[in-house]
Write an enzyme that holds these catalytic residues in place. Structure first.
Site, PDB file in Angstrom:
ATOM      1  N   HIS A   1     -11.318  42.619 -54.999  1.00  0.00           N
ATOM      2  CA  HIS A   1     -10.039  43.229 -55.344  1.00  0.00           C
ATOM      3  C   HIS A   1      -9.174  43.350 -54.096  1.00  0.00           C
ATOM      4  CE1 HIS A   1     -11.431  44.189 -59.347  1.00  0.00           C
ATOM      5  NE2 HIS A   1     -12.546  44.674 -58.808  1.00  0.00           N
TER       6      HIS A   1
ATOM      7  N   GLU B   1      -1.845  15.874  -7.119  1.00  0.00           N
ATOM      8  CA  GLU B   1      -0.755  16.071  -8.069  1.00  0.00           C
ATOM      9  C   GLU B   1      -0.603  14.913  -9.042  1.00  0.00           C
ATOM     10  OE1 GLU B   1       1.997  18.966  -5.242  1.00  0.00           O
ATOM     11  OE2 GLU B   1       2.609  16.884  -5.593  1.00  0.00           O
TER      12      GLU B   1
ATOM     13  N   SER C   1      -8.188  22.885 -42.616  1.00  0.00           N
ATOM     14  CA  SER C   1      -7.218  22.380 -41.642  1.00  0.00           C
ATOM     15  C   SER C   1      -7.720  22.598 -40.232  1.00  0.00           C
ATOM     16  CB  SER C   1      -5.872  23.076 -41.838  1.00  0.00           C
ATOM     17  OG  SER C   1      -4.982  22.720 -40.813  1.00  0.00           O
TER      18      SER C   1
ATOM     19  N   ARG D   1       0.835  -1.228   0.000  1.00  0.00           N
ATOM     20  CA  ARG D   1       0.000   0.000   0.000  1.00  0.00           C
ATOM     21  C   ARG D   1       0.856   1.259   0.000  1.00  0.00           C
ATOM     22  NH1 ARG D   1      -4.838  -1.702  -1.802  1.00  0.00           N
ATOM     23  NH2 ARG D   1      -5.510  -3.547  -0.674  1.00  0.00           N
TER      24      ARG D   1
ATOM     25  N   GLN E   1       8.284  18.100   5.807  1.00  0.00           N
ATOM     26  CA  GLN E   1       8.184  16.744   5.274  1.00  0.00           C
ATOM     27  C   GLN E   1       8.288  16.747   3.748  1.00  0.00           C
ATOM     28  OE1 GLN E   1       8.168  14.118   7.089  1.00  0.00           O
ATOM     29  NE2 GLN E   1       7.535  12.451   5.738  1.00  0.00           N
TER      30      GLN E   1
END
Length: 333
Positions: free
Chosen positions: A139, A301, A260, A67, A210
């Site tokens: 034009h 994260e 495109s 774990r 930490q």
């Protein structure tokens, strides 16, 4: 991240294989520093160098049991190194290794993003200097101030600031931590941290607990969000120059550009910038943790950092492709 938006070179940085190999590299760097001080016998260090490898397929099974991802990696190293494994991870805490590994991943991602953003700037510089005309009653006439070259000048100015932001983000995130639990160097010499970080091309964290302080990661993510927003601006504005009678870049075939754009899906992918901005907010919320040993940032994260870097990498690629198509259509015209 869905594979549709993950380009191979960036995606590789976030694979488990890359992470495991980087963990081993950090652990070896620490062992080398100890060995230079005579704290690891030379014969043991030689065996560690030869055999410190992990089995990528074995680690998930070990993690199911332990774990804990890093414990699983160290367990796999122990299986390979036997008694020499006692020299691994001496005086360290998990975040020493994992935060240093994350710094190396984010630095590698930043290198790719900076290179792509510089390429975008080069392309925009060419586009900004190109002659533009506008069709009026069939034009050619002088382009108005909202022509493509003028728009590209604004995009270039913004992109150059994004290059500076990404370079700062790379610098701010290139920091390692080898200071032990709660960062107090209780079981590791501060000189070890300096030596290891220097060998990895990182700066040692000036002050850590930490973990490495998360304002660094927040600034990194905000820089990604701003860059993504700038690309969203280009991707939203670019079709306007192919949607009406306006023809830019000296009579470019705007239909080619529009096709495109449509086939490339630019209108849809520009909305991915929303995800990068949302992820930046999550990173900002990680700055204030409940306690110096609170690790609640970690799960967030694991999602936002791979996703944001891969999305920005993809948006840069799409934008560069569409701008090149614009210029290529002019060459063929």
């Amino acid at each position: 991240m869905t594979p549709n938006y993950a380009r191979p070179e960036m995606a590789r940085i976030w694979t488990t294989a890359f992470k495991y190999a980087t963990v081993v590299a950090v652990e070896l760097a620490v062992c080398e520093a100890y060995a230079r001080r005579g704290l690891i016998p030379s014969d043991a260090m030689n065996r560690i160098r030869r055999h410190a490898r992990v089995d990528d397929d074995r680690i998930p099974a070990l993690e199911q049991r332990t774990r804990h991802e890093l414990v699983a990696i160290l367990t796999n190293l122990e299986e390979r190194l036997g008694s020499d494994s006692r020299f691994l991870h001496m005086g360290l805490t998990s975040s020493d290794v994992l935060d240093t590994v994350l710094a190396l991943q984010l630095r590698s991602a930043a290198d790719l993003l900076i290179a792509a953003e510089v390429s975008l700037c080069d392309l925009l510089r060419c586009l900004a200097s190109a002659q533009t005309v506008e069709l009026q009653h069939g034009h050619p006439a002088q382009s108005d101030p909202r022509g493509l070259s003028r728009a590209a000048t604004g995009w270039l100015d913004e992109a150059q600031r994004n290059v500076s932001r990404l370079r700062r983000a790379r610098d701010i995130i290139s920091v390692g931590k080898i200071s032990g639990a709660v960062g107090n160097f209780a079981h590791v010499d501060p000189a070890i941290e300096v030596e290891v970080c220097s060998g990895l091309g990182l700066e040692p964290a000036l002050a850590a607990n930490q973990i490495i302080q998360r304002d660094r990661h927040a600034e990194y993510c905000v820089s990604l969000a701003i860059s993504a927003s700038s690309l969203e601006r280009i991707l939203r504005e670019l079709p306007n120059f192919a949607a009406t009678q306006r023809v830019d870049l000296a009579g470019a075939a705007f239909c080619s550009l529009f096709d495109s754009w449509t086939l490339g899906g630019g209108g849809g992918v520009s909305a991915l910038a929303h995800v990068v901005r949302a992820n930046a907010l999550a990173a900002l919320q990680n700055v204030a943790l409940w306690h110096e040993r609170d690790l609640s940032h970690s799960s967030v994260e694991r999602l936002i950092l791979p996703d944001s870097t891969m999305i920005l990498d993809y948006l840069l690629d799409v934008t560069i492709h569409l701008l090149r198509t614009t210029m290529d259509s002019d060459t063929r015209a």
